[in-house]
Design a protein around this motif. Structure first.
Motif, PDB file in Angstrom:
ATOM      1  N   ILE A 193      85.778  84.848  62.993  1.00 26.53           N
ATOM      2  CA  ILE A 193      84.775  85.654  63.691  1.00 26.53           C
ATOM      3  C   ILE A 193      85.384  86.197  64.982  1.00 26.53           C
ATOM      4  CG2 ILE A 193      82.514  85.639  64.799  1.00 26.53           C
ATOM      5  CD1 ILE A 193      81.773  83.323  62.879  1.00 26.53           C
ATOM      6  N   ARG A 194      85.192  87.480  65.231  1.00 24.12           N
ATOM      7  CA  ARG A 194      85.710  88.142  66.427  1.00 24.12           C
ATOM      8  C   ARG A 194      84.549  88.837  67.154  1.00 24.12           C
ATOM      9  NH1 ARG A 194      89.132  85.204  65.451  1.00 24.12           N
ATOM     10  NH2 ARG A 194      91.165  85.583  64.531  1.00 24.12           N
ATOM     11  N   PRO A 195      84.685  89.028  68.476  1.00 23.82           N
ATOM     12  CA  PRO A 195      83.635  89.775  69.199  1.00 23.82           C
ATOM     13  C   PRO A 195      83.467  91.170  68.596  1.00 23.82           C
ATOM     14  CG  PRO A 195      85.119  88.713  70.754  1.00 23.82           C
ATOM     15  CD  PRO A 195      85.724  88.538  69.385  1.00 23.82           C
ATOM     16  N   GLY A 196      82.216  91.590  68.434  1.00 24.71           N
ATOM     17  CA  GLY A 196      81.924  92.888  67.834  1.00 24.71           C
ATOM     18  C   GLY A 196      81.607  92.807  66.357  1.00 24.71           C
ATOM     19  N   ASN A 197      81.954  91.682  65.699  1.00 21.50           N
ATOM     20  CA  ASN A 197      81.616  91.515  64.282  1.00 21.50           C
ATOM     21  C   ASN A 197      80.099  91.444  64.129  1.00 21.50           C
ATOM     22  OD1 ASN A 197      84.345  89.279  63.285  1.00 21.50           O
ATOM     23  ND2 ASN A 197      84.281  91.483  63.452  1.00 21.50           N
ATOM     24  N   ILE A 198      79.594  92.022  63.045  1.00 15.60           N
ATOM     25  CA  ILE A 198      78.172  91.930  62.710  1.00 15.60           C
ATOM     26  C   ILE A 198      78.064  90.899  61.588  1.00 15.60           C
ATOM     27  CG2 ILE A 198      76.119  93.190  61.987  1.00 15.60           C
ATOM     28  CD1 ILE A 198      77.385  94.227  64.619  1.00 15.60           C
ATOM     29  N   LEU A 199      77.224  89.881  61.806  1.00 13.98           N
ATOM     30  CA  LEU A 199      77.088  88.786  60.853  1.00 13.98           C
ATOM     31  C   LEU A 199      75.668  88.680  60.345  1.00 13.98           C
ATOM     32  CD1 LEU A 199      78.940  86.128  63.032  1.00 13.98           C
ATOM     33  CD2 LEU A 199      79.951  87.596  61.298  1.00 13.98           C
ATOM     34  N   GLU A 200      75.528  88.288  59.077  1.00 10.65           N
ATOM     35  CA  GLU A 200      74.213  87.973  58.543  1.00 10.65           C
ATOM     36  C   GLU A 200      74.105  86.455  58.597  1.00 10.65           C
ATOM     37  OE1 GLU A 200      71.736  88.663  54.464  1.00 10.65           O
ATOM     38  OE2 GLU A 200      72.963  90.305  55.214  1.00 10.65           O
ATOM     39  N   HIS A 201      73.147  85.963  59.410  1.00  9.25           N
ATOM     40  CA  HIS A 201      73.042  84.525  59.659  1.00  9.25           C
ATOM     41  C   HIS A 201      71.575  84.164  59.844  1.00  9.25           C
ATOM     42  CE1 HIS A 201      74.177  80.584  61.136  1.00  9.25           C
ATOM     43  NE2 HIS A 201      73.471  80.787  62.230  1.00  9.25           N
ATOM     44  N   ASP A 202      71.121  83.111  59.193  1.00 10.08           N
ATOM     45  CA  ASP A 202      69.722  82.654  59.279  1.00 10.08           C
ATOM     46  C   ASP A 202      68.730  83.784  59.017  1.00 10.08           C
ATOM     47  OD1 ASP A 202      70.414  80.066  59.741  1.00 10.08           O
ATOM     48  OD2 ASP A 202      70.100  80.136  61.915  1.00 10.08           O
ATOM     49  N   GLY A 203      69.029  84.649  58.062  1.00 11.45           N
ATOM     50  CA  GLY A 203      68.100  85.707  57.680  1.00 11.45           C
ATOM     51  C   GLY A 203      68.038  86.881  58.633  1.00 11.45           C
ATOM     52  N   GLY A 204      68.938  86.947  59.619  1.00  8.39           N
ATOM     53  CA  GLY A 204      68.932  88.063  60.564  1.00  8.39           C
ATOM     54  C   GLY A 204      70.307  88.681  60.696  1.00  8.39           C
ATOM     55  N   LEU A 205      70.366  89.825  61.348  1.00  7.34           N
ATOM     56  CA  LEU A 205      71.634  90.487  61.626  1.00  7.34           C
ATOM     57  C   LEU A 205      72.001  90.231  63.076  1.00  7.34           C
ATOM     58  CD1 LEU A 205      71.370  93.961  59.867  1.00  7.34           C
ATOM     59  CD2 LEU A 205      72.829  92.057  59.270  1.00  7.34           C
ATOM     60  N   TRP A 206      73.202  89.703  63.298  1.00  9.11           N
ATOM     61  CA  TRP A 206      73.636  89.298  64.629  1.00  9.11           C
ATOM     62  C   TRP A 206      74.970  89.942  64.962  1.00  9.11           C
ATOM     63  CZ3 TRP A 206      70.415  85.909  67.287  1.00  9.11           C
ATOM     64  CH2 TRP A 206      69.419  85.298  66.532  1.00  9.11           C
ATOM     65  N   ALA A 207      75.126  90.356  66.225  1.00  3.40           N
ATOM     66  CA  ALA A 207      76.405  90.865  66.715  1.00  3.40           C
ATOM     67  C   ALA A 207      77.075  89.748  67.495  1.00  3.40           C
ATOM     68  CB  ALA A 207      76.190  92.078  67.612  1.00  3.40           C
ATOM     69  N   ALA A 208      78.323  89.448  67.176  1.00  4.04           N
ATOM     70  CA  ALA A 208      79.076  88.432  67.918  1.00  4.04           C
ATOM     71  C   ALA A 208      79.462  89.034  69.268  1.00  4.04           C
ATOM     72  CB  ALA A 208      80.308  88.000  67.147  1.00  4.04           C
ATOM     73  N   VAL A 209      78.941  88.460  70.357  1.00  2.00           N
ATOM     74  CA  VAL A 209      79.192  88.980  71.695  1.00  2.00           C
ATOM     75  C   VAL A 209      80.414  88.308  72.302  1.00  2.00           C
ATOM     76  CG1 VAL A 209      78.213  89.260  73.999  1.00  2.00           C
ATOM     77  CG2 VAL A 209      76.740  89.433  72.001  1.00  2.00           C
ATOM     78  N   LYS A 210      80.478  86.981  72.171  1.00  3.03           N
ATOM     79  CA  LYS A 210      81.556  86.212  72.784  1.00  3.03           C
ATOM     80  C   LYS A 210      81.961  85.114  71.810  1.00  3.03           C
ATOM     81  CE  LYS A 210      82.304  83.630  77.050  1.00  3.03           C
ATOM     82  NZ  LYS A 210      81.610  83.037  78.184  1.00  3.03           N
ATOM     83  N   VAL A 211      83.259  84.921  71.632  1.00  8.70           N
ATOM     84  CA  VAL A 211      83.761  83.894  70.718  1.00  8.70           C
ATOM     85  C   VAL A 211      84.780  83.041  71.452  1.00  8.70           C
ATOM     86  CG1 VAL A 211      84.935  83.444  68.535  1.00  8.70           C
ATOM     87  CG2 VAL A 211      83.444  85.429  68.733  1.00  8.70           C
ATOM     88  N   ASP A 212      84.540  81.715  71.489  1.00  7.37           N
ATOM     89  CA  ASP A 212      85.492  80.773  72.066  1.00  7.37           C
ATOM     90  C   ASP A 212      85.952  79.824  70.970  1.00  7.37           C
ATOM     91  OD1 ASP A 212      85.433  81.640  74.750  1.00  7.37           O
ATOM     92  OD2 ASP A 212      83.560  80.556  75.094  1.00  7.37           O
ATOM     93  N   HIS A 213      87.263  79.719  70.786  1.00  4.93           N
ATOM     94  CA  HIS A 213      87.803  78.773  69.811  1.00  4.93           C
ATOM     95  C   HIS A 213      88.067  77.458  70.548  1.00  4.93           C
ATOM     96  CE1 HIS A 213      88.129  81.629  66.537  1.00  4.93           C
ATOM     97  NE2 HIS A 213      88.468  82.519  67.460  1.00  4.93           N
ATOM     98  N   VAL A 214      87.434  76.379  70.063  1.00  2.00           N
ATOM     99  CA  VAL A 214      87.495  75.084  70.739  1.00  2.00           C
ATOM    100  C   VAL A 214      88.189  74.069  69.843  1.00  2.00           C
ATOM    101  CG1 VAL A 214      86.104  73.268  71.793  1.00  2.00           C
ATOM    102  CG2 VAL A 214      85.328  75.641  71.910  1.00  2.00           C
ATOM    103  N   LYS A 215      89.127  73.333  70.422  1.00  2.00           N
ATOM    104  CA  LYS A 215      89.809  72.249  69.709  1.00  2.00           C
ATOM    105  C   LYS A 215      89.559  70.976  70.507  1.00  2.00           C
ATOM    106  CE  LYS A 215      92.877  70.241  66.935  1.00  2.00           C
ATOM    107  NZ  LYS A 215      92.224  68.984  66.656  1.00  2.00           N
ATOM    108  N   PRO A 216      88.489  70.251  70.152  1.00  2.00           N
ATOM    109  CA  PRO A 216      88.215  69.013  70.883  1.00  2.00           C
ATOM    110  C   PRO A 216      89.260  67.945  70.558  1.00  2.00           C
ATOM    111  CG  PRO A 216      86.702  69.249  69.045  1.00  2.00           C
ATOM    112  CD  PRO A 216      87.546  70.493  69.088  1.00  2.00           C
ATOM    113  N   GLY A 217      89.379  66.957  71.428  1.00  2.00           N
ATOM    114  CA  GLY A 217      90.346  65.877  71.200  1.00  2.00           C
ATOM    115  C   GLY A 217      90.014  65.076  69.963  1.00  2.00           C
ATOM    116  N   LYS A 218      88.742  64.982  69.649  1.00  2.00           N
ATOM    117  CA  LYS A 218      88.291  64.217  68.492  1.00  2.00           C
ATOM    118  C   LYS A 218      87.536  65.173  67.567  1.00  2.00           C
ATOM    119  CE  LYS A 218      86.209  59.697  67.943  1.00  2.00           C
ATOM    120  NZ  LYS A 218      85.391  58.700  68.624  1.00  2.00           N
ATOM    121  N   GLY A 219      87.819  65.150  66.306  1.00  2.00           N
ATOM    122  CA  GLY A 219      87.113  66.020  65.362  1.00  2.00           C
ATOM    123  C   GLY A 219      87.858  67.320  65.135  1.00  2.00           C
TER     124      GLY A 219
END
Length: 187
Positions: free
Chosen positions: A9-35
């Motif tokens: 997923i990148r900012p600006g992508n349009i996604l169909e999620h939970d029955g609605g249309l959503w624009a990805a505004v901000k995307v942060d990739h997180v790598k927690p120490g656990k999981g």
């Protein structure tokens, strides 16, 4: 519609999620120490403007939607609705005026605007990046004053207040950037 992984997923992508249309505004990739790693995605609903923060793991599949873009001509405003016409088919559509937000004053009669569609539903309107306006009110030009970091206030023919360089006079045409709402250049 193509499905993509949560980590694609990148900012600006349009996604169909939970029955609605959503624009990805901000995307942060997180790598927690656990999981496992995940993408923290801030999304905006294209139909009602609500916001949502969602986590997507790389194994999660999400529908990516492509919006069809059509150039349409602005005709007029009627009861808070903007009327646009497809110049090929002469079909007219109405969109709420608040869709443009603070950029609304830059919409001019006959202007060509890009309307984004999902199937047959119009979702968004994008103004041209630069618009020509006339300065209706500003301080007089002062001789000897240079343009070095000294701007003066001006009121445009559409009622918008912006800052312009000191050499711009009243009744002069200027080009304004509709995204930043700032002076761009002389017309």
């Amino acid at each position: 519609m193509p499905k993509i992984n949560g980590n694609e997923i990148r900012p600006g992508n349009i996604l169909e999620h939970d029955g609605g249309l959503w624009a990805a505004v901000k995307v942060d990739h997180v790598k927690p120490g656990k999981g496992g790693a995940f993408a923290q995605v801030e999304m905006k609903n294209l139909r009602n403007g609500s916001k949502l923060n969602e986590r997507f793991r790389s194994a999660d599949k999400v529908e990516r939607v492509r919006l069809e873009q059509k150039d349409q001509q602005f005709l007029y405003e009627n009861d808070g609705m903007l009327v646009f016409m497809d110049t090929d088919t002469y079909e007219q559509i109405e969109l709420p005026a608040d869709l443009l937000g603070e950029r609304r004053p830059f919409l001019q009669d006959g202007m060509t605007v890009v309307i984004e569609y999902h199937e047959e539903e119009a979702l968004n309107a994008t103004l041209p990046q630069k618009v020509t306006c006339t300065v209706t009110e500003t301080e007089p030009v002062v001789k000897g004053q240079t343009a070095a970091n000294s701007y003066k206030p001006a009121i445009l023919d559409n009622g918008v207040r912006i800052m312009v360089p000191p050499f711009i006079a009243q009744d002069e045409k200027i080009i304004v950037n509709t995204e930043s709402m700032e002076y761009s250049e002389r017309a």
